[in-house]
Design a protein around this motif. Structure first.
Motif, PDB file in Angstrom:
ATOM      1  N   ALA A 118      -1.141  -3.635  -7.699  1.00 47.83           N
ATOM      2  CA  ALA A 118      -1.394  -5.012  -7.277  1.00 47.83           C
ATOM      3  C   ALA A 118      -2.232  -5.011  -6.017  1.00 47.83           C
ATOM      4  CB  ALA A 118      -0.072  -5.729  -7.004  1.00 47.83           C
ATOM      5  N   ASN A 119      -2.905  -6.126  -5.801  1.00 46.53           N
ATOM      6  CA  ASN A 119      -3.680  -6.316  -4.583  1.00 46.53           C
ATOM      7  C   ASN A 119      -2.896  -7.253  -3.662  1.00 46.53           C
ATOM      8  OD1 ASN A 119      -5.490  -6.822  -2.561  1.00 46.53           O
ATOM      9  ND2 ASN A 119      -7.219  -7.192  -3.933  1.00 46.53           N
ATOM     10  N   ALA A 120      -2.248  -6.643  -2.672  1.00 45.06           N
ATOM     11  CA  ALA A 120      -1.407  -7.446  -1.781  1.00 45.06           C
ATOM     12  C   ALA A 120      -2.232  -8.482  -1.035  1.00 45.06           C
ATOM     13  CB  ALA A 120      -0.691  -6.532  -0.791  1.00 45.06           C
ATOM     14  N   MET A 121      -3.502  -8.208  -0.864  1.00 41.41           N
ATOM     15  CA  MET A 121      -4.344  -9.130  -0.113  1.00 41.41           C
ATOM     16  C   MET A 121      -4.623 -10.412  -0.907  1.00 41.41           C
ATOM     17  SD  MET A 121      -7.797  -8.138   1.883  1.00 41.41           S
ATOM     18  CE  MET A 121      -7.050  -6.961   2.952  1.00 41.41           C
ATOM     19  N   GLY A 150       0.844  -1.196   0.000  1.00 41.48           N
ATOM     20  CA  GLY A 150       0.000   0.000   0.000  1.00 41.48           C
ATOM     21  C   GLY A 150       0.878   1.245   0.000  1.00 41.48           C
ATOM     22  N   ASP A 189      -4.887   1.508   5.547  1.00 44.93           N
ATOM     23  CA  ASP A 189      -6.276   1.968   5.681  1.00 44.93           C
ATOM     24  C   ASP A 189      -6.864   1.387   6.963  1.00 44.93           C
ATOM     25  OD1 ASP A 189      -6.257   3.387   3.298  1.00 44.93           O
ATOM     26  OD2 ASP A 189      -6.817   1.629   2.113  1.00 44.93           O
ATOM     27  N   LEU A 222       2.814   1.077   6.144  1.00 42.59           N
ATOM     28  CA  LEU A 222       2.806   2.442   6.687  1.00 42.59           C
ATOM     29  C   LEU A 222       1.430   3.076   6.485  1.00 42.59           C
ATOM     30  CD1 LEU A 222       6.310   3.802   5.634  1.00 42.59           C
ATOM     31  CD2 LEU A 222       5.657   2.331   7.541  1.00 42.59           C
ATOM     32  N   PHE A 223       0.839   3.457   7.583  1.00 42.48           N
ATOM     33  CA  PHE A 223      -0.484   4.094   7.574  1.00 42.48           C
ATOM     34  C   PHE A 223      -1.485   3.292   6.736  1.00 42.48           C
ATOM     35  CE2 PHE A 223       2.674   7.226   8.634  1.00 42.48           C
ATOM     36  CZ  PHE A 223       2.124   7.842   9.744  1.00 42.48           C
ATOM     37  N   GLU A 253       0.485  -1.186  -4.897  1.00 37.56           N
ATOM     38  CA  GLU A 253      -0.585  -0.209  -4.669  1.00 37.56           C
ATOM     39  C   GLU A 253      -1.823  -0.633  -5.451  1.00 37.56           C
ATOM     40  OE1 GLU A 253      -1.328   2.447  -2.684  1.00 37.56           O
ATOM     41  OE2 GLU A 253      -3.181   2.329  -3.821  1.00 37.56           O
ATOM     42  N   LEU A 254      -2.937  -0.709  -4.729  1.00 33.72           N
ATOM     43  CA  LEU A 254      -4.178  -1.203  -5.328  1.00 33.72           C
ATOM     44  C   LEU A 254      -4.853  -0.172  -6.234  1.00 33.72           C
ATOM     45  CD1 LEU A 254      -6.345  -3.381  -5.475  1.00 33.72           C
ATOM     46  CD2 LEU A 254      -7.239  -2.593  -3.289  1.00 33.72           C
ATOM     47  N   ARG A 255      -4.815   1.083  -5.832  1.00 35.87           N
ATOM     48  CA  ARG A 255      -5.551   2.093  -6.619  1.00 35.87           C
ATOM     49  C   ARG A 255      -4.748   2.435  -7.887  1.00 35.87           C
ATOM     50  NH1 ARG A 255      -6.784   6.888  -2.766  1.00 35.87           N
ATOM     51  NH2 ARG A 255      -4.751   6.319  -1.913  1.00 35.87           N
ATOM     52  N   THR A 263       6.196   9.350   4.402  1.00 36.30           N
ATOM     53  CA  THR A 263       5.140   9.156   3.406  1.00 36.30           C
ATOM     54  C   THR A 263       4.136  10.307   3.454  1.00 36.30           C
ATOM     55  OG1 THR A 263       3.707   7.939   4.916  1.00 36.30           O
ATOM     56  CG2 THR A 263       5.274   6.642   3.646  1.00 36.30           C
ATOM     57  N   GLU A 264       3.318  10.342   2.431  1.00 39.41           N
ATOM     58  CA  GLU A 264       2.344  11.419   2.314  1.00 39.41           C
ATOM     59  C   GLU A 264       1.329  11.351   3.456  1.00 39.41           C
ATOM     60  OE1 GLU A 264       3.750   9.596  -0.019  1.00 39.41           O
ATOM     61  OE2 GLU A 264       4.714  11.237  -1.094  1.00 39.41           O
ATOM     62  N   GLU A 265       0.879  10.131   3.805  1.00 36.10           N
ATOM     63  CA  GLU A 265      -0.081   9.998   4.912  1.00 36.10           C
ATOM     64  C   GLU A 265       0.556  10.410   6.230  1.00 36.10           C
ATOM     65  OE1 GLU A 265      -3.334   9.451   5.378  1.00 36.10           O
ATOM     66  OE2 GLU A 265      -3.484   9.520   3.218  1.00 36.10           O
TER      67      GLU A 265
HETATM   68  C1  LIG Z   1      -3.813   5.304   3.841  1.00 41.84           C
HETATM   69  S1  LIG Z   1      -2.939   4.927   2.411  1.00 41.84           S
HETATM   70  C2  LIG Z   1      -1.229   4.993   2.919  1.00 41.84           C
HETATM   71  C3  LIG Z   1      -0.292   5.113   1.768  1.00 41.84           C
HETATM   72  C4  LIG Z   1       1.186   5.179   2.142  1.00 41.84           C
HETATM   73  N1  LIG Z   1       1.640   3.967   2.771  1.00 41.84           N
HETATM   74  C5  LIG Z   1       1.437   6.380   3.012  1.00 41.84           C
HETATM   75  O1  LIG Z   1       1.797   6.191   4.174  1.00 41.84           O
HETATM   76  O2  LIG Z   1       1.287   7.493   2.500  1.00 41.84           O
HETATM   77  C6  LIG Z   1      -3.174   3.180   2.233  1.00 41.84           C
HETATM   78  C7  LIG Z   1      -2.856   2.722   0.828  1.00 41.84           C
HETATM   79  O3  LIG Z   1      -2.922   1.307   0.767  1.00 41.84           O
HETATM   80  C8  LIG Z   1      -3.526   0.952  -0.463  1.00 41.84           C
HETATM   81  N2  LIG Z   1      -4.075  -0.396  -0.298  1.00 41.84           N
HETATM   82  C9  LIG Z   1      -5.131  -0.753   0.467  1.00 41.84           C
HETATM   83  N3  LIG Z   1      -5.362  -2.080   0.386  1.00 41.84           N
HETATM   84  C10 LIG Z   1      -4.407  -2.566  -0.461  1.00 41.84           C
HETATM   85  C11 LIG Z   1      -4.120  -3.863  -0.969  1.00 41.84           C
HETATM   86  N4  LIG Z   1      -4.861  -4.914  -0.616  1.00 41.84           N
HETATM   87  N5  LIG Z   1      -3.084  -4.019  -1.818  1.00 41.84           N
HETATM   88  C12 LIG Z   1      -2.341  -2.946  -2.188  1.00 41.84           C
HETATM   89  N6  LIG Z   1      -2.570  -1.691  -1.740  1.00 41.84           N
HETATM   90  C13 LIG Z   1      -3.584  -1.496  -0.890  1.00 41.84           C
HETATM   91  C14 LIG Z   1      -4.574   2.013  -0.676  1.00 41.84           C
HETATM   92  O4  LIG Z   1      -4.997   2.114  -2.020  1.00 41.84           O
HETATM   93  C15 LIG Z   1      -3.847   3.259  -0.176  1.00 41.84           C
HETATM   94  O5  LIG Z   1      -3.158   3.920  -1.206  1.00 41.84           O
END
Ligand SMILES: C[S@@+](CC[C@H](N)C(=O)[O-])C[C@H]1O[C@@H](n2cnc3c(N)ncnc32)[C@H](O)[C@@H]1O
Length: 252
Positions: free
Chosen positions: A124-127, A69, A148, A145-146, A92-94, A223-225
């Motif tokens: 990619a979807n890490a899950m 993520g 969701d 890191l941070f 990153e999923l999005r 990170t940005e978050e």
């Molecule tokens: C709150 S953001 C934090 C992003 C970054 N780590 C930061 O600290 O700025 C969480 C990120 O995880 C991504 N994410 C959530 N579930 C995911 C998954 N299953 N696989 C990959 N990315 C995922 C979301 O799209 C989002 O961009």
């Protein structure tokens, strides 16, 4: 310079990559992923680490760090600067966010030839697909890191820390490998402490080693978050967990 190259070299602007804050990790996404780790074209992501004139028999470079993520890629940029010889990939999923991070890395590579070649971002979807990308015991560091927070109880199954995910993290991490977690949500911090604490493949890093862990002070703000949380005055909660050695094989 051709217009296309100019475009590729320009740092991306976030306003062109906006997307909803959350994506459902259990939904069907149109994602491409390798059937097996050996089918992944890592050379396309890290060309400078896969020279065409490599001596026959040279072991191919392998990703060692994964940012699960990775969002807009702040950690990847920091890792490129601190560990220029270690391959690190952000998952990153999005789609638009992954595209931003890829454009950011392209622009950095163009601005400083020879640098940033060791970091890349994959949509990619890490899950769902972690073991499609990485072999058993391949990784030495994983970063969450941070993540969701998914506050609602009905959405806890979307969290990136769960018994099922820890089994996969334990599979792709080598014994002694580290997972770093940071969140500004105290309840999620407790959730992660509990799940890692209960899992037989992980242990919390002892306090003395935690205090000496060089990356830890950097993570809350890189990170940005993290920067957003800091601006809002929300305190980060950090933890590091170590992959235990494999348990002895059961007698036949
Ligand atoms: C709150 S953001 C934090 C992003 C970054 N780590 C930061 O600290 O700025 C969480 C990120 O995880 C991504 N994410 C959530 N579930 C995911 C998954 N299953 N696989 C990959 N990315 C995922 C979301 O799209 C989002 O961009």
């Amino acid at each position: 310079m051709a217009a296309e190259e100019e475009e590729a070299a320009a740092p991306p602007q976030k306003r062109f990559y906006r997307q909803r804050a959350h994506s459902n990790p259990l939904a069907d996404h149109t994602l491409s992923y390798p059937s097996r780790p050996q089918d992944m074209d890592w050379a396309a992501l890290f060309p400078s680490f896969f020279p065409p004139d490599a001596a026959p028999g040279t072991a191919p470079a392998r990703v060692e760090f994964v940012d699960v993520g990775c969002g807009y890629g702040g950690l990847l940029v920091a890792l490129a600067e601190r560990f220029p010889q270690t391959l690190a990939v952000g998952l990153e999923l999005r789609g638009k966010v992954a595209a931003f991070t890829r454009a950011r890395i392209r622009a950095l590579r163009a601005a400083r030839p020879g640098a940033y070649g060791n970091v890349a971002c994959v949509r990619a979807n890490a899950m769902k697909h972690l073991p499609h990308f990485f072999r058993r015991a391949q990784l030495s560091k994983l970063f969450l890191l941070f993540p969701d927070p998914h506050f609602k109880r009905t959405k806890h199954k979307w969290r990136i820390v769960s018994p099922a995910m820890l089994a996969e993290y334990g599979y792709v991490l080598r014994p002694g490998g580290l997972v770093y977690t940071v969140t500004d949500v105290p309840e999620l911090h407790q959730w992660m402490l509990r799940h890692f604490g209960e899992h037989p493949l992980f242990e919390a890093l002892p306090p003395a080693q935690l205090a000496a862990e060089p990356l830890l002070p950097l993570l809350p703000s890189v990170t940005e978050e993290g920067q957003r949380a800091r601006r809002a005055g929300r305190a980060p909660n950090s933890a590091v967990f170590r992959r235990r050695p494999d348990p002895p094989a059961a007698a036949p």
